[in-house]
Design an enzyme around this catalytic site. Sequence first.
Site, short mmCIF file in Angstrom:
data_model
loop_
_atom_site.label_atom_id
_atom_site.label_comp_id
_atom_site.label_asym_id
_atom_site.label_seq_id
_atom_site.Cartn_x
_atom_site.Cartn_y
_atom_site.Cartn_z
N CYS B 86 0.83 -1.20 0.00
CA CYS B 86 0.00 0.00 0.00
C CYS B 86 0.87 1.25 0.00
O CYS B 86 1.60 1.48 -0.94
CB CYS B 86 -0.98 -0.05 1.17
SG CYS B 86 -2.38 1.07 0.96
N HIS B 203 -3.53 -5.60 1.03
CA HIS B 203 -2.97 -5.84 2.36
C HIS B 203 -3.00 -7.32 2.75
O HIS B 203 -3.93 -7.73 3.45
CB HIS B 203 -3.77 -5.05 3.40
CG HIS B 203 -3.54 -3.58 3.33
ND1 HIS B 203 -2.47 -2.96 3.92
CD2 HIS B 203 -4.25 -2.59 2.73
CE1 HIS B 203 -2.53 -1.66 3.70
NE2 HIS B 203 -3.60 -1.40 2.98
N GLU B 205 -1.35 -8.72 4.96
CA GLU B 205 -1.14 -8.83 6.41
C GLU B 205 -2.46 -8.85 7.18
O GLU B 205 -2.48 -9.21 8.35
CB GLU B 205 -0.22 -7.71 6.92
CG GLU B 205 -0.86 -6.33 7.04
CD GLU B 205 -0.85 -5.53 5.74
OE1 GLU B 205 -0.69 -6.13 4.66
OE2 GLU B 205 -1.01 -4.29 5.81
#
Lengths: 79, 229
Positions: B86, B203, B205
């Site tokens: 990002c 993302h 994560e």
Amino acid sequence: MKARIIVTLKTGVLDPQGKAIEGALKSFGLAGIDGVRQGKCFELEVAETDPAAARAKLTEACEKLLANTVIENYHIDLA
Amino acid sequence: MKSAVVVFPGINRDNDMAHALEVVSGTPAHMVWHADTELPDVDVVVVPGGFSYGDYLRCGAIAARAPIMDAVRRHAARGGFVLGVCNGFQILTEAGLLPGVLMRNASLKFVCKLVHLRVENANTAFSSAYAAGSVFRTPVAHGEGNYFADDDTVKRLEGEGRVVFRYVDAEGNRGTDGNPNGAINDIAGILNDAGNVLGMMPHPENLVEPIQGGTDGRGIFESVLAAVA
């Protein structure tokens, strides 16, 4: 010495913000305004008094930070 | 796997990223402040997401010139792995570690939703845990994720298998509504020419444990884990 730096998108780079602004202008009924491209303007002061040296310093500033030369052109005006 | 997460003012996904790194690798990540000039001895450096310096000037532009970035460049030059997610992707392009630029979303709207990514190249240090051509979900949350590069750069990225992830719909198709930001060629994630630096807008994560709604994103971290083993 005062200077003004104009940063604009290169030709061919899509500018959705410019398009949206153009659409807004048209929505006011302001016909005949086309090709709106949004850019940035920096006003700054350079300690350098020699125009060539000032321009060289500002060119470095543009290349290193003020413009992303992948998509942007810059133009330096010295007052 | 020893990892570091770089923290800039305005970054807000640093703890999510550190958590994911620890969940997958079992080892806590080092948190490194932007004003530092040296990285700890790590295998992978992650530049996380957020809004470094309030996105002033251009997204990632100021963070890319922070003192720690010279250390990140040296780490990459040594062949160390670097992952940018990002805002981290934006920072890596501004730092010259990846080609191209992330522009304002074509819709002009901030987009925050789950998207589908197709693995275009599973033969990389960041994607080997996925099957080539497989589709997985990841969240996106960005206003400037519209990847752009000049024609030659895009041709080179495509020709060299450096487009690692592409936006697709749930069925894995392009050309429908899978691309959330207008990115050229539906590009979601790219690799540098040496293959050790990856940038991606989504993302991963945020999808590494069942409690988050799935584990689709684990593959990125498991791939790097396998690459450094």
